[in-house]
Enzyme design. Structure first.
Site, PDB file in Angstrom:
ATOM      1  CB  SER A 139      82.198 -22.601  -5.089  1.00 33.97           C
ATOM      2  OG  SER A 139      81.469 -23.176  -6.167  1.00 33.97           O
ATOM      3  CE1 TYR A 152      80.681 -17.648  -7.181  1.00 31.69           C
ATOM      4  CE2 TYR A 152      81.297 -19.822  -7.974  1.00 31.69           C
ATOM      5  CZ  TYR A 152      80.647 -19.020  -7.048  1.00 31.69           C
ATOM      6  OH  TYR A 152      79.989 -19.598  -5.985  1.00 31.69           O
TER       7      TYR A 152
END
Ligand code: NAD
Length: 257
Positions: A139, A152
């Protein structure tokens, strides 16, 4: 015929990647959670797209023994695993002092540790056959942080460290490892959020996209699943043999700022 495992491919980005590999003649092993009948419908649809065979394995990415079984079953069925796409992931957004420890453990487990278990189990076969491609879906949050996403962001940064290490260990064995780092991707989940936010804020859907959701993304456009799937297919090719240990942003300029 080459064989690819895509974790978390019952929906979203993983499904798009699996579909593109299927169209291009690979054997594809789907994985993920969801309704059994819907998954079978997806598997059967993908199976008709190309010359390869499409199967499903329901390994829970929180369970190392099930991940080992995913690798073993695939090697037994297809004789080899050529490409791994660790993609499964979840999210939880909350400030760190309130962040539930169980959510931290689940995010680190699914978004990071599952990739370790998957690669660990498949690496011996890849090294032996002198070919392997690890293409993880990290990401933009593997490169930069945002508030309230501690687990995350930590997992995605960790993923880049794992990928670099695997790249070095695989370098002399024809095994490459790279991470694709998408910005905001247009998935059905996001589409629903746009309509809801537009209603709640009394804004047009276009303004919600550019002023709220894609504020950090200079192009003000979502990344498309098909664009990620195309890059994954390229990274799996012979032409990409010298790309290894890389974190490749596909984020409309987000991390250039
Ligand atoms: P999604 O929710 O559509 O898909 C997630 C997949 O992971 C599903 O197939 C789900 O069943 C599977 N999964 C979840 N928990 C699992 C478990 N315990 N065991 C096995 N499978 C499990 O999400 P997505 O948007 O397609 O995200 C896919 C990946 O891309 C994730 O790693 C995510 O962090 C990353 N990503 C997404 C975006 C975005 O904007 N959507 C941006 C950057 C990176």
């Amino acid at each position: 015929m080459k064989t690819v495992i895509v974790t978390g491919s019952t929906s979203g980005i993983g499904l798009g990647i699996a579909e593109n590999f299927a169209i291009n003649g690979f054997n594809v092993v789907l994985n993920g959670l969801g309704d059994e009948k819907e998954i079978e419908t997806t598997r059967a649809r993908l199976d008709t797209l190309g010359a390869g065979e499409v199967t499903f394995h329901g390994a829970n990415m929180l369970k190392p023994d099930e991940i080992a079984d995913l690798v073993k079953t695939t090697e037994e069925k297809f004789g080899a695993i050529d490409i791994l796409v660790p993609n499964a992931g979840i999210q939880h957004v909350e400030k760190i002092e309130d962040f539930p420890p169980a959510k931290w453990d689940a995010i680190i487990g699914i978004n990071l540790s599952s990739a370790f278990h998957l690669i660990r189990a498949a690496m011996p076969g890849m090294k032996e056959r002198k070919f392997g491609r690890v293409i993880s879906i990290a990401s933009a949050h593997g490169l930069v942080a945002s508030p309230y996403k501690s687990a995350y962001v930590a997992a995605k940064h960790g993923m880049l460290g794992l990928i670099k290490t695997v790249a070095l260990e695989g370098a002399e064995f024809g095994v490459t490892a790279n991470a694709i780092c998408p910005g905001y991707v247009e998935t059905p989940l996001v589409a629903g959020q746009i309509a809801d936010t537009a209603k709640a804020r009394g804004m047009s859907e276009e303004d919600v996209v550019s002023e709220v959701i894609l504020k950090a993304q200079p192009t003000k456009q979502f990344v498309q699943v098909g664009q990620i799937a195309a890059l994954a297919l390229y990274l799996a090719s012979e032409q990409a043999a010298q790309i290894t240990g890389a974190a490749l942003p596909m984020d409309g300029g987000w991390t250039a700022q």
